[in-house]
Structures are given as C-alpha cells and as structure tokens.
Design a protein around this motif. Structure first.
Motif, PDB file in Angstrom:
ATOM      1  N   LEU A  32       0.863  -1.134  -0.069  1.00 46.27           N
ATOM      2  CA  LEU A  32      -0.177   0.154   0.149  1.00 46.27           C
ATOM      3  C   LEU A  32       0.843   1.173   0.123  1.00 46.27           C
ATOM      4  CD1 LEU A  32      -2.812   1.530   0.534  1.00 46.27           C
ATOM      5  CD2 LEU A  32      -2.308   1.117   2.779  1.00 46.27           C
ATOM      6  N   TYR A  33       0.322   2.127  -0.833  1.00 45.39           N
ATOM      7  CA  TYR A  33       1.248   3.542  -0.796  1.00 45.39           C
ATOM      8  C   TYR A  33       0.040   4.620  -0.543  1.00 45.39           C
ATOM      9  CZ  TYR A  33       3.909   7.164  -3.111  1.00 45.39           C
ATOM     10  OH  TYR A  33       4.631   8.354  -3.244  1.00 45.39           O
ATOM     11  N   LEU A  34       0.563   5.215   0.614  1.00 37.33           N
ATOM     12  CA  LEU A  34      -0.574   6.420   0.872  1.00 37.33           C
ATOM     13  C   LEU A  34       0.049   7.583   0.499  1.00 37.33           C
ATOM     14  CD1 LEU A  34      -0.364   5.161   4.757  1.00 37.33           C
ATOM     15  CD2 LEU A  34      -2.423   4.908   3.179  1.00 37.33           C
ATOM     16  N   CYS A  35      -0.910   8.081  -0.400  1.00 44.02           N
ATOM     17  CA  CYS A  35      -0.559   9.335  -1.022  1.00 44.02           C
ATOM     18  C   CYS A  35      -0.711  10.605  -0.009  1.00 44.02           C
ATOM     19  CB  CYS A  35      -1.472   9.685  -2.301  1.00 44.02           C
ATOM     20  SG  CYS A  35      -1.331   8.465  -3.655  1.00 44.02           S
ATOM     21  N   HIS A  36      -0.151  11.592  -0.210  1.00 39.41           N
ATOM     22  CA  HIS A  36      -0.343  12.934   0.499  1.00 39.41           C
ATOM     23  C   HIS A  36      -0.716  12.977   1.824  1.00 39.41           C
ATOM     24  CE1 HIS A  36      -4.150  12.288  -1.103  1.00 39.41           C
ATOM     25  NE2 HIS A  36      -3.967  12.737  -2.429  1.00 39.41           N
ATOM     26  N   LEU A  37      -0.082  12.166   2.849  1.00 35.83           N
ATOM     27  CA  LEU A  37      -0.382  12.332   4.116  1.00 35.83           C
ATOM     28  C   LEU A  37      -0.355  13.813   4.866  1.00 35.83           C
ATOM     29  CD1 LEU A  37       1.296   8.971   5.269  1.00 35.83           C
ATOM     30  CD2 LEU A  37      -0.895   9.447   4.767  1.00 35.83           C
ATOM     31  N   ILE A  74       0.013  10.206  10.025  1.00 34.31           N
ATOM     32  CA  ILE A  74       1.262   9.778  10.348  1.00 34.31           C
ATOM     33  C   ILE A  74       1.491   8.586  11.427  1.00 34.31           C
ATOM     34  CG2 ILE A  74       3.439  10.517  11.362  1.00 34.31           C
ATOM     35  CD1 ILE A  74       3.114  11.791   8.501  1.00 34.31           C
ATOM     36  N   GLU A  75       0.590   8.801  12.487  1.00 33.30           N
ATOM     37  CA  GLU A  75       0.559   7.811  13.584  1.00 33.30           C
ATOM     38  C   GLU A  75      -0.061   6.621  13.058  1.00 33.30           C
ATOM     39  OE1 GLU A  75       2.286   8.026  16.161  1.00 33.30           O
ATOM     40  OE2 GLU A  75       2.577  10.213  15.381  1.00 33.30           O
ATOM     41  N   TYR A  76      -0.878   6.598  11.973  1.00 32.44           N
ATOM     42  CA  TYR A  76      -1.584   5.248  11.217  1.00 32.44           C
ATOM     43  C   TYR A  76      -0.270   4.724  10.685  1.00 32.44           C
ATOM     44  CZ  TYR A  76      -6.240   7.029  12.327  1.00 32.44           C
ATOM     45  OH  TYR A  76      -7.178   7.338  12.867  1.00 32.44           O
ATOM     46  N   LEU A  77       0.610   5.270   9.942  1.00 30.80           N
ATOM     47  CA  LEU A  77       1.560   4.960   9.108  1.00 30.80           C
ATOM     48  C   LEU A  77       2.648   4.374  10.175  1.00 30.80           C
ATOM     49  CD1 LEU A  77       3.095   4.445   6.659  1.00 30.80           C
ATOM     50  CD2 LEU A  77       3.906   6.679   6.509  1.00 30.80           C
ATOM     51  N   ARG A  78       3.056   4.973  11.030  1.00 29.25           N
ATOM     52  CA  ARG A  78       3.753   4.616  12.293  1.00 29.25           C
ATOM     53  C   ARG A  78       3.529   3.154  12.747  1.00 29.25           C
ATOM     54  NH1 ARG A  78       7.477   8.122  14.884  1.00 29.25           N
ATOM     55  NH2 ARG A  78       5.746   9.866  14.447  1.00 29.25           N
ATOM     56  N   ASP A  79       2.230   3.218  12.953  1.00 30.01           N
ATOM     57  CA  ASP A  79       1.871   1.672  13.496  1.00 30.01           C
ATOM     58  C   ASP A  79       1.956   0.755  12.433  1.00 30.01           C
ATOM     59  OD1 ASP A  79       1.232   3.144  15.790  1.00 30.01           O
ATOM     60  OD2 ASP A  79      -1.121   3.007  15.620  1.00 30.01           O
ATOM     61  N   ALA A  80       1.586   1.017  11.164  1.00 29.86           N
ATOM     62  CA  ALA A  80       1.733   0.031  10.255  1.00 29.86           C
ATOM     63  C   ALA A  80       3.166  -0.363  10.072  1.00 29.86           C
ATOM     64  CB  ALA A  80       1.254   0.658   9.041  1.00 29.86           C
ATOM     65  N   LYS A  81       4.096   0.450   9.972  1.00 31.04           N
ATOM     66  CA  LYS A  81       5.681   0.127   9.899  1.00 31.04           C
ATOM     67  C   LYS A  81       5.820  -0.711  11.067  1.00 31.04           C
ATOM     68  CE  LYS A  81       6.849   3.142   6.197  1.00 31.04           C
ATOM     69  NZ  LYS A  81       7.800   3.941   5.697  1.00 31.04           N
ATOM     70  N   ALA A  82       5.684  -0.192  12.277  1.00 34.85           N
ATOM     71  CA  ALA A  82       5.898  -1.046  13.446  1.00 34.85           C
ATOM     72  C   ALA A  82       5.543  -2.529  13.183  1.00 34.85           C
ATOM     73  CB  ALA A  82       5.406  -0.206  14.871  1.00 34.85           C
ATOM     74  N   LYS A  83       4.470  -2.561  12.471  1.00 32.13           N
ATOM     75  CA  LYS A  83       3.855  -4.058  12.502  1.00 32.13           C
ATOM     76  C   LYS A  83       4.604  -4.763  11.198  1.00 32.13           C
ATOM     77  CE  LYS A  83      -0.551  -4.768  13.168  1.00 32.13           C
ATOM     78  NZ  LYS A  83      -2.227  -4.319  12.965  1.00 32.13           N
ATOM     79  N   LYS A  84       5.458  -3.896  10.646  1.00 31.40           N
ATOM     80  CA  LYS A  84       6.214  -4.577   9.545  1.00 31.40           C
ATOM     81  C   LYS A  84       5.363  -4.617   8.478  1.00 31.40           C
ATOM     82  CE  LYS A  84      10.592  -5.487  11.474  1.00 31.40           C
ATOM     83  NZ  LYS A  84      10.577  -4.285  12.374  1.00 31.40           N
ATOM     84  N   LYS A 138       8.921  16.019  11.053  1.00 31.66           N
ATOM     85  CA  LYS A 138       9.473  15.307  12.086  1.00 31.66           C
ATOM     86  C   LYS A 138       9.405  13.731  11.713  1.00 31.66           C
ATOM     87  CE  LYS A 138       8.791  14.142  17.052  1.00 31.66           C
ATOM     88  NZ  LYS A 138       7.535  12.991  17.186  1.00 31.66           N
ATOM     89  N   ALA A 139       8.322  13.409  11.157  1.00 32.41           N
ATOM     90  CA  ALA A 139       8.197  12.166  10.368  1.00 32.41           C
ATOM     91  C   ALA A 139       9.399  12.095   9.513  1.00 32.41           C
ATOM     92  CB  ALA A 139       6.715  11.845   9.880  1.00 32.41           C
ATOM     93  N   ILE A 140       9.486  12.792   8.649  1.00 35.80           N
ATOM     94  CA  ILE A 140      10.571  12.745   7.391  1.00 35.80           C
ATOM     95  C   ILE A 140      11.908  12.498   8.121  1.00 35.80           C
ATOM     96  CG2 ILE A 140      12.079  14.108   6.353  1.00 35.80           C
ATOM     97  CD1 ILE A 140       9.685  15.381   4.842  1.00 35.80           C
TER      98      ILE A 140
END
Ligand code: DOR
Ligand code: ZN
Ligand code: ZN
Length: 401
Positions: free
Chosen positions: A196-201, A207-217, A259-261
C-alpha cells in the motif's frame, strides 16, 4: 557523454567526480576520467555544480487526455524537466478515466514521443468493481490508484467488497485516503496482503497510522507533498487559490510531517501536481495546485535550513520512489543505472517568481519562497533535455513499464 567535475554527495559530503555515460547508462564515476573514454565527444563542465540523481515524482495529474487545456503531456513533461524531474508517474483521473485496459492502452499510445522525460501510468480502481481489468493491466501499470475520499474527478470507491477485490488483484495500491480512511486502507492492505502506498499524508493522525503500520512491518509506504510541508491554513487566508484535497492543515501538522521525515517514517515526496487554470480556480471551488516546477527548489531550501539532510532528500525524491514502484535502473547515481541526472547550482539567493512558468496553468503557489538551488541541467538517460532555461527539441521520454 562525460560530465567533468560535478560535486556529488556521498554520506552528506560533497566530493568532486567525473561521470561517464555510455548507451544511456552511468558507466564510470571517478575522481578523474580521461576524455579518451568519451566516445561521443560531448563534455559537460559541471564545475561547481552539484549532481543529484534525477527526481522521480510518483504523483502527478498531467490531464492528458481530456483536460488538455489545463496541461498536456508535452507541457507537463517540460515542467518536470525544468524542475529536475526525470521520471513522473501519472494518475488515472484523466477523461475518460483509466479504469479499463482499453483506456490505458490508448493513453500509452497517445503519450508516445510526446514526453521530455520518462514516465509511467497508474491504473484506476472503479466503484463498478473493475478488478478484472486491474488484473489484466497489472504488468503494464505502475500501481492501482483508488480514491477513498471525494476529490477531483468522479472516481470515489466506497464499497468494502469492491475495495477488497481491487486490492486483491493489484500488486501495489496507491490510495487517496484521508483521516480514518488511511486506517481503513491499511487494514485492507493487511487483510489482502497487498502493498500500500499512502498518497499525500497531511496530518499527525495519519502519520500515526503509518507509524503503527511500519511498526507491525506491514508493506505500507507514505508520501508527503511539498504543499503540506511548506504551506498551512494561514497561507490560505492570504491566497484563496490554495485549495486542494487533502486541504492544507495546521502549522502543528507541518511540524509533524517534518518530524516524520526525519524519523524515517515518510518514504517519498510526491508533488500531486494538479494544474487548473487561474480562471477556473477563481470562479469555482476546484481542488489542486501545480507542483513539479518547484518541488526540488523548495526541498533544497529545506536542506539549507537543516529541516532534512541531502541524503534524506535523495532517498525521498529518487531512491525510494524507484524502489517502491519498481522502476528498474532508476533513482541513484550508480554504475549501471540510467543516466538520469540533475545539475544544480546551490550557491543561490533567489526567490521563486511567476515568470517563465511552463505549466499551462501558468501560476505557482510558491511565489516569493526562497529557492535552495537553481536547476541548471536535466539529463534523461544521457540526453540533455533542459539546460540553462532552454529545452532540447527532441522528446526522448519513454515509459518505464
Ligand atoms: O487537490 C487535488 N487535486 N487532489 C486530488 O486528489 C486530485 C487532484 C486533481 O486531479 O485535481
Ligand atoms: Zn489525491
Ligand atoms: Zn493526486
């Protein structure tokens, strides 16, 4: 072609190198390369300029076919070349929408010999469940684009079953999703095991949703646009043209994106180049702003202001888009890679102005913003397509897939 004395960045340090290009590829990068290796006698003296990998813009709306009074493939690709973009990926909300194999093939045919830089096409998911067509085009498109929120064009897909079917038949899904829809997209991606590619966050929440997804690999990637980094609601008060989807947010959201960058949560910068004419923008509420001519200038300014480092810029604007969209041989200044190179002058103290705009929409949201660099030369597979403000005649751009 031989590029002499270009400054290239290695671990954030600029080092002078010569770059040899043969048959469209980089074949040597050395402290000094003798001119005898250079078979075509073309030498570019880069003295003092910096060589960056050509920028890959994973998110553009070039309006061709159907809305070519706003932009067309020729002007859109020229605008890219001027902005240091050597490859762009084009969204499917052209008219007719690219939601059938037939339309995709027509779009491909129509684009031939009309682009100054390389390009690829998204295929669009449709509310009528076109997952069969998605499946048929998986190898001839860069990804499937799904609009999960209302935006320009009539491509909204809401039904859960349809969304799931489209995900299941895609290799990579790019979504226009906002707020809670980001969370939903991540859930479908996990359930269907589809990248999944999330356009234009644009918000801290997203960002927190993406952070969680990445933490779950999970195989989830995130894009931010220059406008959500550099502009916010305060700018909209001064300039009513700055309406787009997702809308501009708050200064705190700007900060959350930066910050997320720097935490490595964000994968790419995409412009969401969405040209509309000034007349349309002034008359109606119409979403979208142009971006390709200024994205690199703006991001280089952010490097100067230490908002990110140059290696991060290279990763977000070249390397990662190449990896995520599987653009083989693109995105890095390395031996064997396509010679997609942009030469920039970083010793500038200039502001973005609204003269010499290439995009048909003929305006920029960034008038008066500082430029971190001037884009001098844009090279696509060893062909100089833009140099010192002028374009080469030939349109050598090729499709990446
Ligand atoms: O502002 C926007 N404009 N957001 C989109 O999602 C689409 C785009 C357009 O095509 O104009
Ligand atoms: Zn969008
Ligand atoms: Zn878009």
């Amino acid at each position: 072609m031989l590029i002499k004395n270009a400054l290239i960045f290695i671990n954030n340090k600029a080092v002078p190198k010569d770059i040899l290009i043969e048959n469209e590829k980089i074949t040597k990068i050395q402290d000094e390369i003798s001119a005898e290796f250079n078979k075509d006698n073309l030498i570019i003296y880069a003295n003092g300029k910096y060589a960056l990998p050509g920028i890959i813009d994973p998110h553009t709306h070039m309006r061709d076919p159907g809305l070519t009074y706003k932009e067309d493939f020729i002007t859109g690709s020229m605008a890219c070349a001027k902005g240091g973009i050597t490859t762009f990926l084009d969204m499917p909300n052209t008219i007719p929408n690219v939601t059938t194999k037939e339309e995709l093939l027509k779009k491909k045919e129509n684009s031939k010999n009309r682009s100054f830089v390389d390009y690829g096409f998204y295929f669009g998911g449709s509310k009528l469940d076109n997952s069969n067509e998605v499946k048929k085009t998986i190898h001839i498109s860069v990804a499937t684009k799904i609009f999960m929120n209302v935006s320009t064009g009539n491509m909204l897909v809401e039904d859960d079953k349809v969304l799931q079917n489209i995900f299941e038949n895609s290799k990579l899904v790019a979504v226009h999703a906002e707020g809670k829809m980001v969370k939903k997209a991540i859930e479908i991606s996990e359930k269907t095991n589809t990248s999944l590619y999330l356009c234009h966050l644009s918000t801290e929440e997203e960002i927190e949703y993406l952070r969680d997804a990445k933490a779950k690999k999970l195989k989830v990637y995130g894009e931010v646009t220059p406008h959500h980094l550099f502009l916010n609601k305060d700018n909209l008060k001064d300039n009513p043209l700055l309406v787009m989807k997702p809308q501009l947010k708050t200064k705190a959201d700007n900060n959350a994106l930066w910050k997320a960058i720097n935490e490595g949560i964000i994968d790419t910068i995409g412009t969401d180049h969405a040209p509309h004419t000034l007349e349309e923008k002034k008359k109606n509420l119409i979403y979208g702003i142009p971006g390709v001519e200024n994205s690199l200038e703006l991001m280089l300014q952010a490097v100067k202001e230490k908002k990110l480092d140059i290696e991060t810029l290279k990763r977000l604007m070249s390397e990662n888009p190449s990896k995520i969209f599987n653009l083989k041989g693109k995105g890095s200044l390395k031996i064997g890679y396509d010679a997609d190179i942009v030469l920039v002058n970083l010793n500038v103290n200039e502001k973005i102005d609204s003269t010499n705009i290439i995009s048909k929409c003929n305006w920029t949201p960034y008038k008066g913003f500082n430029k971190g660099g001037n884009i001098i030369t844009t090279i696509v597979r060893g062909n100089v397509v833009f140099n010192n403000g002028k374009f080469n005649e030939f349109k050598i751009g090729k499709e990446v897939i």
